[in-house]
Design a protein around this motif. Sequence first.
Motif, mmCIF file in Angstrom:
data_model
loop_
_atom_site.group_PDB
_atom_site.id
_atom_site.type_symbol
_atom_site.label_atom_id
_atom_site.label_comp_id
_atom_site.label_asym_id
_atom_site.label_seq_id
_atom_site.Cartn_x
_atom_site.Cartn_y
_atom_site.Cartn_z
ATOM 1 N N ALA A 19 0.859 -1.149 0.049
ATOM 2 C CA ALA A 19 -0.021 0.127 0.301
ATOM 3 C C ALA A 19 1.056 1.296 0.155
ATOM 4 C CB ALA A 19 -0.811 0.016 1.197
ATOM 5 N N MET A 20 0.531 2.099 -0.939
ATOM 6 C CA MET A 20 1.122 3.363 -1.104
ATOM 7 C C MET A 20 0.588 4.597 -0.473
ATOM 8 S SD MET A 20 3.993 5.374 -2.103
ATOM 9 C CE MET A 20 4.895 4.283 -3.487
ATOM 10 N N LEU A 21 0.801 5.289 0.461
ATOM 11 C CA LEU A 21 -0.104 6.445 1.165
ATOM 12 C C LEU A 21 0.867 7.656 0.478
ATOM 13 C CD1 LEU A 21 -0.708 5.116 4.613
ATOM 14 C CD2 LEU A 21 -2.176 5.359 2.622
ATOM 15 N N LEU A 22 0.414 8.382 -0.243
ATOM 16 C CA LEU A 22 0.842 9.618 -0.708
ATOM 17 C C LEU A 22 0.665 10.889 0.530
ATOM 18 C CD1 LEU A 22 -0.115 9.787 -4.473
ATOM 19 C CD2 LEU A 22 2.127 9.008 -3.454
ATOM 20 N N VAL A 23 1.514 11.571 0.845
ATOM 21 C CA VAL A 23 1.837 12.303 2.053
ATOM 22 C C VAL A 23 2.602 13.470 1.490
ATOM 23 C CG1 VAL A 23 2.196 12.759 4.266
ATOM 24 C CG2 VAL A 23 1.575 10.673 3.485
ATOM 25 N N ARG A 24 2.105 14.805 1.853
ATOM 26 C CA ARG A 24 2.771 16.150 1.756
ATOM 27 C C ARG A 24 3.454 16.355 3.098
ATOM 28 N NH1 ARG A 24 1.736 19.984 -2.433
ATOM 29 N NH2 ARG A 24 0.371 19.120 -4.196
ATOM 30 N N LYS A 25 4.828 16.761 3.041
ATOM 31 C CA LYS A 25 5.458 16.947 4.186
ATOM 32 C C LYS A 25 6.207 18.216 4.034
ATOM 33 C CE LYS A 25 8.933 14.390 6.848
ATOM 34 N NZ LYS A 25 10.045 13.399 6.934
ATOM 35 N N ALA A 26 6.031 18.892 5.120
ATOM 36 C CA ALA A 26 7.012 20.033 5.385
ATOM 37 C C ALA A 26 7.773 19.921 6.468
ATOM 38 C CB ALA A 26 5.888 21.320 5.589
ATOM 39 N N GLN A 27 9.042 20.092 6.242
ATOM 40 C CA GLN A 27 10.168 19.684 7.382
ATOM 41 C C GLN A 27 10.532 20.921 7.697
ATOM 42 O OE1 GLN A 27 11.279 16.391 8.378
ATOM 43 N NE2 GLN A 27 11.928 17.462 10.063
ATOM 44 N N PHE A 28 10.539 21.372 9.202
ATOM 45 C CA PHE A 28 11.306 22.368 9.726
ATOM 46 C C PHE A 28 12.541 22.314 10.350
ATOM 47 C CE2 PHE A 28 6.438 22.633 9.491
ATOM 48 C CZ PHE A 28 6.035 23.654 8.879
ATOM 49 N N GLY A 29 13.153 23.408 10.521
ATOM 50 C CA GLY A 29 14.600 23.228 11.021
ATOM 51 C C GLY A 29 14.684 22.976 12.557
ATOM 52 N N ASP A 30 13.711 22.790 13.291
ATOM 53 C CA ASP A 30 13.741 22.230 14.750
ATOM 54 C C ASP A 30 13.396 20.869 14.850
ATOM 55 O OD1 ASP A 30 11.200 22.301 14.302
ATOM 56 O OD2 ASP A 30 10.389 23.638 15.939
ATOM 57 N N GLY A 31 13.285 20.068 13.882
ATOM 58 C CA GLY A 31 13.045 18.968 13.581
ATOM 59 C C GLY A 31 11.851 18.574 13.560
ATOM 60 N N TYR A 32 10.735 19.481 13.556
ATOM 61 C CA TYR A 32 9.373 19.163 13.634
ATOM 62 C C TYR A 32 8.986 19.082 12.012
ATOM 63 C CZ TYR A 32 4.470 20.347 13.767
ATOM 64 O OH TYR A 32 2.924 20.414 13.656
ATOM 65 N N ALA A 33 7.993 18.248 11.713
ATOM 66 C CA ALA A 33 7.491 17.859 10.415
ATOM 67 C C ALA A 33 6.149 17.886 10.507
ATOM 68 C CB ALA A 33 8.114 16.509 9.712
ATOM 69 N N GLN A 34 5.557 18.374 9.343
ATOM 70 C CA GLN A 34 3.995 18.641 9.409
ATOM 71 C C GLN A 34 3.774 17.862 8.087
ATOM 72 O OE1 GLN A 34 2.386 22.421 8.907
ATOM 73 N NE2 GLN A 34 0.407 22.008 9.873
ATOM 74 N N ARG A 35 2.739 16.780 8.312
ATOM 75 C CA ARG A 35 2.144 15.921 7.350
ATOM 76 C C ARG A 35 0.622 16.002 6.978
ATOM 77 N NH1 ARG A 35 5.906 13.668 10.366
ATOM 78 N NH2 ARG A 35 7.759 12.798 9.551
ATOM 79 N N ALA A 36 0.328 15.727 5.604
ATOM 80 C CA ALA A 36 -1.065 15.806 5.226
ATOM 81 C C ALA A 36 -1.144 14.891 4.156
ATOM 82 C CB ALA A 36 -1.682 16.994 4.867
#
Length: 117
Positions: A19-36
């Motif tokens: 199963a492939m789940l397509l996710v948009r990811k924004a990586q931030f400098g403090d190690g935090y990542a936001q996914r949708a």
Amino acid sequence: MTTQTFTWVPTVAGSSGDAMLLVRKAQFGDGYAQRAPDGLNNRSSSYNLTFIGDATKISAIMAFLDARAGGEAFYWTPLLRPQSLFTCEKYSEPTKDGNVYTMTAQFDQTFDTTSAT
């Protein structure tokens, strides 16, 4: 012409799926990542299937796949999932052991209803 349904059952041994789940990811400098989730159909499946049977069964499977030429979608029902549209662009030529033939095929889920005629 209506979309055809692939009705042959693969063997469990030698068959697998992903199963492939397509996710948009924004990586931030403090190690935090936001996914949708990316898109309406962000989950798709691909199956590597093994079919074992006599010459009649394996010939019928190959004829079904050849008739769609890799571009026409067909319905197939994976284990524990609802019936969905798939294409098959790749399958192995059969091997023979006595009167038993074995072949593999890769089914990729599609959401393109225009290829389902």
